[in-house]
Write a protein that holds these residues in place. Structure first.
Motif, PDB file in Angstrom:
ATOM      1  N   LEU A 107       0.833  -1.217   0.000  1.00 51.31           N
ATOM      2  CA  LEU A 107       0.000   0.000   0.000  1.00 51.31           C
ATOM      3  C   LEU A 107       0.858   1.252   0.000  1.00 51.31           C
ATOM      4  CD1 LEU A 107      -2.756  -0.663   2.662  1.00 51.31           C
ATOM      5  CD2 LEU A 107      -2.956  -0.854   0.176  1.00 51.31           C
ATOM      6  N   GLU A 108       0.393   2.233  -0.742  1.00 43.55           N
ATOM      7  CA  GLU A 108       1.083   3.507  -0.782  1.00 43.55           C
ATOM      8  C   GLU A 108       0.026   4.603  -0.710  1.00 43.55           C
ATOM      9  OE1 GLU A 108       4.217   3.436  -3.765  1.00 43.55           O
ATOM     10  OE2 GLU A 108       3.972   5.615  -3.963  1.00 43.55           O
ATOM     11  N   MET A 109       0.138   5.489   0.274  1.00 45.41           N
ATOM     12  CA  MET A 109      -0.855   6.550   0.424  1.00 45.41           C
ATOM     13  C   MET A 109      -0.187   7.904   0.222  1.00 45.41           C
ATOM     14  SD  MET A 109      -3.138   7.553   3.768  1.00 45.41           S
ATOM     15  CE  MET A 109      -4.495   6.446   3.452  1.00 45.41           C
ATOM     16  N   ASP A 110      -0.734   8.676  -0.691  1.00 46.86           N
ATOM     17  CA  ASP A 110      -0.258  10.045  -0.891  1.00 46.86           C
ATOM     18  C   ASP A 110      -1.231  10.959  -0.146  1.00 46.86           C
ATOM     19  OD1 ASP A 110       0.255  12.623  -1.777  1.00 46.86           O
ATOM     20  OD2 ASP A 110       0.922  11.932  -3.756  1.00 46.86           O
ATOM     21  N   GLU A 125      -2.091   0.151  -8.119  1.00 41.83           N
ATOM     22  CA  GLU A 125      -3.421   0.452  -8.649  1.00 41.83           C
ATOM     23  C   GLU A 125      -4.239   1.294  -7.682  1.00 41.83           C
ATOM     24  OE1 GLU A 125      -6.245  -2.551 -10.411  1.00 41.83           O
ATOM     25  OE2 GLU A 125      -4.284  -3.374 -11.006  1.00 41.83           O
ATOM     26  N   LYS A 126      -4.896   2.312  -8.241  1.00 43.58           N
ATOM     27  CA  LYS A 126      -5.641   3.239  -7.395  1.00 43.58           C
ATOM     28  C   LYS A 126      -6.853   2.563  -6.746  1.00 43.58           C
ATOM     29  CE  LYS A 126      -7.134   7.940  -8.154  1.00 43.58           C
ATOM     30  NZ  LYS A 126      -7.164   9.018  -9.155  1.00 43.58           N
ATOM     31  N   THR A 162     -13.719  -4.507   8.425  1.00 46.03           N
ATOM     32  CA  THR A 162     -13.947  -5.634   7.521  1.00 46.03           C
ATOM     33  C   THR A 162     -13.965  -5.166   6.068  1.00 46.03           C
ATOM     34  OG1 THR A 162     -15.306  -6.634   9.237  1.00 46.03           O
ATOM     35  CG2 THR A 162     -15.509  -7.555   7.030  1.00 46.03           C
ATOM     36  N   ARG A 163     -14.680  -4.047   5.826  1.00 47.31           N
ATOM     37  CA  ARG A 163     -14.771  -3.536   4.446  1.00 47.31           C
ATOM     38  C   ARG A 163     -13.414  -3.037   3.950  1.00 47.31           C
ATOM     39  NH1 ARG A 163     -20.106  -0.291   4.947  1.00 47.31           N
ATOM     40  NH2 ARG A 163     -18.795   1.465   4.413  1.00 47.31           N
ATOM     41  N   LEU A 164     -12.703  -2.392   4.857  1.00 48.98           N
ATOM     42  CA  LEU A 164     -11.392  -1.859   4.481  1.00 48.98           C
ATOM     43  C   LEU A 164     -10.430  -3.001   4.143  1.00 48.98           C
ATOM     44  CD1 LEU A 164      -9.655   0.664   4.200  1.00 48.98           C
ATOM     45  CD2 LEU A 164      -9.156   0.533   6.650  1.00 48.98           C
ATOM     46  N   ARG A 165     -10.466  -4.047   4.951  1.00 45.88           N
ATOM     47  CA  ARG A 165      -9.584  -5.188   4.673  1.00 45.88           C
ATOM     48  C   ARG A 165      -9.866  -5.757   3.281  1.00 45.88           C
ATOM     49  NH1 ARG A 165     -10.330  -8.172  10.451  1.00 45.88           N
ATOM     50  NH2 ARG A 165      -8.346  -7.600  11.394  1.00 45.88           N
ATOM     51  N   LYS A 166     -11.165  -5.880   2.932  1.00 46.87           N
ATOM     52  CA  LYS A 166     -11.528  -6.422   1.608  1.00 46.87           C
ATOM     53  C   LYS A 166     -10.900  -5.587   0.509  1.00 46.87           C
ATOM     54  CE  LYS A 166     -15.766  -8.934   2.413  1.00 46.87           C
ATOM     55  NZ  LYS A 166     -17.055  -8.536   2.926  1.00 46.87           N
ATOM     56  N   LYS A 167     -10.844  -4.266   0.733  1.00 47.18           N
ATOM     57  CA  LYS A 167     -10.323  -3.390  -0.321  1.00 47.18           C
ATOM     58  C   LYS A 167      -8.798  -3.376  -0.376  1.00 47.18           C
ATOM     59  CE  LYS A 167     -14.274  -0.260  -0.620  1.00 47.18           C
ATOM     60  NZ  LYS A 167     -14.751   1.127  -0.648  1.00 47.18           N
ATOM     61  N   ILE A 168      -8.146  -3.421   0.787  1.00 40.52           N
ATOM     62  CA  ILE A 168      -6.693  -3.218   0.773  1.00 40.52           C
ATOM     63  C   ILE A 168      -5.880  -4.501   0.695  1.00 40.52           C
ATOM     64  CG2 ILE A 168      -6.851  -1.035   2.057  1.00 40.52           C
ATOM     65  CD1 ILE A 168      -5.753  -2.552   4.518  1.00 40.52           C
TER      66      ILE A 168
END
Ligand code: CA
Length: 229
Positions: free
Chosen positions: A135-138, A149-150, A198-204
């Motif tokens: 993960l990379e956060m700007d 990927e965004k 839970t939702r965040l984990r699915k995305k990241i």
């Protein structure tokens, strides 16, 4: 993203400032008099207090004096219509970290807020980019890349992720996360925090791999410290 309290009795000025800071993904709360400001800043965890001096019920200088007197360590930016040097000196002597006069230049205000928040967070001071594993956060662009990927994140998901990335390795309970990320008057419960995680984990997370946000039994959640090299 930070949690910011604005103490300002002019509702128009307060509203404009709130909109401006929310554009930068901050969570913003308002206090319209000095007494409320002091109560809030002593009761809830904020990352920054923006303080007007001419406030009803308790002057801004008194708010600051009492807050620092109780050991409050938050960065405080005075934003005041009083622009004579004596007021500035008094404010800084009482423990304000910065002083700006109204009318303010939006870009300058933003830059000063960023600078105060950088000092507040355990963050990479030279860069706006946070990296953990794939993960990379700007944080300047509010963009998150997963293996290049965004990602599309809701504001609360973004806020939660930024908080974890800034505090990697540290464990937070659902109730701490609720206090730090959600508004103080929010109806959200600890269950909402769990749902968001839970939702965040699915995305990241990458399929088939362990989650970057791990559950620590009986304590809460933490973001793993992953070697980026
Ligand atoms: Ca005022």
């Amino acid at each position: 993203m930070a949690k910011i309290l604005i103490a300002e009795d002019d509702r128009l000025v307060a509203g404009m400032l709130k909109d401006l800071l929310e554009l930068d993904q901050h969570t913003v709360e308002l206090a319209h008099n000095g007494r409320d400001a002091l109560d809030l800043v002593c009761s809830f965890p904020y990352d920054l207090l923006i303080l007007d001096l001419g406030l009803p019920e308790m002057e801004g200088t008194e708010v600051l004096n009492r807050y620092r007197g109780r050991g409050g360590k938050l960065p405080v930016l005075i934003l005041s219509g009083r622009n004579d040097v004596n007021h500035k000196i008094e404010g800084l002597d009482l423990g304000a970290d910065d002083y700006m006069t109204k009318p303010y230049d939006v870009r300058e205000l933003n830059a000063r807020i960023r600078s105060l928040l950088r000092r507040q967070f355990v963050a990479d001071v030279v860069s706006n980019v946070l990296k953990v594993g794939h993960l990379e956060m700007d944080t300047a662009r509010c963009e998150v890349l997963k293996s290049g990927e965004k990602l599309k994140l809701l504001p609360t998901e973004y806020a939660l992720l930024e908080f974890f990335m800034r505090n990697r390795g540290r464990v937070f309970s659902a109730s701490e996360l609720l206090e730090r990320i959600w508004k103080s008057d929010s109806d959200a419960s600890e269950n909402a925090v769990r749902t968001y995680i839970t939702r965040l984990r699915k995305k990241i997370d990458e399929e088939g791999k362990a989650s970057l946000i791990t559950s620590v039994y009986g304590l809460g959640y933490k973001m793993e410290e992953v070697d980026n090299r």
